[in-house]
Scaffold this active site. Structure first.
Site, PDB file in Angstrom:
ATOM      1  N   GLU A 197       0.819  -1.209   0.000  1.00  0.00           N
ATOM      2  CA  GLU A 197       0.000   0.000   0.000  1.00  0.00           C
ATOM      3  C   GLU A 197       0.859   1.268   0.000  1.00  0.00           C
ATOM      4  O   GLU A 197       0.550   2.234  -0.701  1.00  0.00           O
ATOM      5  CB  GLU A 197      -0.915   0.015   1.239  1.00  0.00           C
ATOM      6  N   CYS A 213      -2.451  -3.361   7.355  1.00  0.00           N
ATOM      7  CA  CYS A 213      -2.026  -3.557   8.739  1.00  0.00           C
ATOM      8  C   CYS A 213      -2.357  -2.323   9.573  1.00  0.00           C
ATOM      9  O   CYS A 213      -2.447  -1.201   9.074  1.00  0.00           O
ATOM     10  CB  CYS A 213      -0.541  -3.875   8.805  1.00  0.00           C
ATOM     11  N   ALA A 236      17.262 -51.188  -5.715  1.00  0.00           N
ATOM     12  CA  ALA A 236      17.522 -52.140  -4.635  1.00  0.00           C
ATOM     13  C   ALA A 236      19.007 -52.246  -4.307  1.00  0.00           C
ATOM     14  O   ALA A 236      19.380 -52.563  -3.175  1.00  0.00           O
ATOM     15  CB  ALA A 236      16.972 -53.518  -5.020  1.00  0.00           C
ATOM     16  N   ASP A 274      22.959 -39.200   1.615  1.00  0.00           N
ATOM     17  CA  ASP A 274      23.072 -38.449   0.358  1.00  0.00           C
ATOM     18  C   ASP A 274      23.903 -37.182   0.447  1.00  0.00           C
ATOM     19  O   ASP A 274      24.286 -36.627  -0.581  1.00  0.00           O
ATOM     20  CB  ASP A 274      21.664 -38.089  -0.157  1.00  0.00           C
ATOM     21  N   GLY A 286      13.364 -39.202   3.349  1.00  0.00           N
ATOM     22  CA  GLY A 286      13.238 -40.607   3.013  1.00  0.00           C
ATOM     23  C   GLY A 286      11.868 -41.159   3.357  1.00  0.00           C
ATOM     24  O   GLY A 286      11.017 -40.483   3.942  1.00  0.00           O
ATOM     25  N   PRO A 287      11.625 -42.441   3.019  1.00  0.00           N
ATOM     26  CA  PRO A 287      10.301 -43.042   3.188  1.00  0.00           C
ATOM     27  C   PRO A 287       9.829 -43.167   4.630  1.00  0.00           C
ATOM     28  O   PRO A 287       8.636 -43.140   4.892  1.00  0.00           O
ATOM     29  CB  PRO A 287      10.454 -44.421   2.528  1.00  0.00           C
ATOM     30  N   LEU A 322      10.552 -41.035   7.365  1.00  0.00           N
ATOM     31  CA  LEU A 322      10.107 -39.735   7.879  1.00  0.00           C
ATOM     32  C   LEU A 322       8.879 -39.251   7.123  1.00  0.00           C
ATOM     33  O   LEU A 322       7.967 -38.667   7.712  1.00  0.00           O
ATOM     34  CB  LEU A 322      11.238 -38.716   7.790  1.00  0.00           C
TER      35      LEU A 322
END
Length: 363
Positions: A58, A81, A170, A206, A296-297, A299
């Protein structure tokens, strides 16, 4: 929608939302806000909030309008605000400029404002209309609303998988599943986030950076890099800790260890790790609006099963990895009946991949 919101109002507010979106990567922890000022049917000033601590939309629009702001109609995507923060109240600036009408999409959920700006404008004799394009404005600031209304950030879970729902071969070999175009797309989601969150397992396996490597202006706001490390097993030299902005969450009863200059937050334990709700509450207290979960899977499943995922950002690559490859999430069959249902919101081709955006389905 407010009955006072006309087709012309909609047109100008749509432009204000376009302007607000220009601050998508830069305004955090403030909301993204755009403003358009119209006098005698002509746009006399417009702008957007560009960076926290700098003038609000604004005020910048008022500067552009100059004396033509007197008697103007102001279109702003969030309630002006009414409190003194890092900048003076916008409601007072609009009153001093002598505007005739203010149209805003919604009230500000911040309890420091929460209707007070609208009341102040009306008390000064300025007409105020509220409610136009409210859904669009809310989506633009989904994390800001989440932080004040639910006491936690909006959590976006990013995952990448093969056509058979696998995330890593795998053999354990490191490989990119998705295309370069998808990885570039992820950079944009990081850039809009307050924080990127991962687990210590991903850090050890990683060694990711998880920073923004996207050029979108003269400076780049880096999101905080959050690591959940229950036992403080991460190496201080991990790349995610390079530079400023890293933060580690550990169990309250974990051994007293140091990660050199990396701040450590202590939270209670929960089954299988940390109390994720406590983590989210703390991130909210640290003014984090949107959190991008890249992990990862295990978490990922914990966040999903805990009801803490608001949006699933899934990249699907046209390849197969086989049944022995790592799954998308480690979810126990016993958990399945209690998991929230999802609904597709958007599907888009990104390079060779397909990007699916799903949200939690309302009951």
């Amino acid at each position: 929608m407010n009955e006072e919101f006309s087709a012309r109002d909609r047109e100008h507010m749509a432009r204000a939302l376009e302007l607000a979106a220009l601050g998508l990567y830069t305004t955090d922890p403030n909301p993204r806000v755009g403003c358009v000022m119209v006098n005698a049917g002509r746009v006399v000033g417009e702008s957007w909030h560009q960076r926290a601590g700098e003038p609000h939309a604004e005020v910048l629009a008022l500067r552009a309008a100059g004396t033509q702001a007197r008697g103007a109609c102001v279109y702003v995507t969030l309630e002006p605000c009414s409190h003194i923060g890092r900048t003076p109240p916008c409601a007072d600036a609009l009153i001093a400029a002598g505007v005739a009408r203010v149209v805003c999409c919604s009230q500000d959920p911040n309890p420091k404002v929460a209707g007070r700006g609208i009341d102040r404008l009306r008390s000064a004799g300025i007409a105020v209309s509220v409610g136009g394009l409210a859904d669009e404005a809310r989506r633009l600031n989904i994390g800001f609303f989440s932080r004040f209304e639910r006491g936690r950030p909006f959590v976006r879970l990013k995952l990448a998988m093969s056509l058979d729902g696998r995330t890593a071969p795998a053999s354990g070999a490191k490989m990119w599943i998705t295309s370069e175009a998808s990885r570039a797309d992820v950079q944009e989601w990081r850039a809009r986030s307050s924080a990127v969150l991962t687990g210590s397992g991903t850090v050890r396996a990683d060694d990711p950076r998880m920073n923004v490597r996207l050029a979108y202006g003269p400076w780049v706001r880096q999101p905080r890099r959050i690591v959940l490390d229950t036992q403080l097993r991460s190496a201080p030299g991990a790349r995610i800790f390079a530079g400023e902005g890293a933060l580690v969450f550990a169990a309250a009863d974990a051994a007293q260890k140091s990660l050199e200059n990396i701040p450590i937050e202590r939270v209670p334990r929960a089954a299988g790790g940390l109390d994720l709700h406590a983590v989210m509450q703390r991130l909210s207290a640290l003014e984090m609006n949107e959190v991008l979960l890249e992990c990862g899977p295990t978490l990922a499943a914990a966040f999903f099963a805990g009801g803490l995922v608001d949006e699933l950002l899934l990249y699907v690559a046209p390849r197969l990895l086989g049944a022995a490859a790592a799954p998308l999430m480690h979810i126990d069959a016993a958990q399945l009946p209690g998991l929230p249902a999802l609904e597709f919101r958007e599907q888009q081709r990104i390079g060779d991949d397909l990007r699916l955006i799903s949200t939690i389905k309302s009951p």
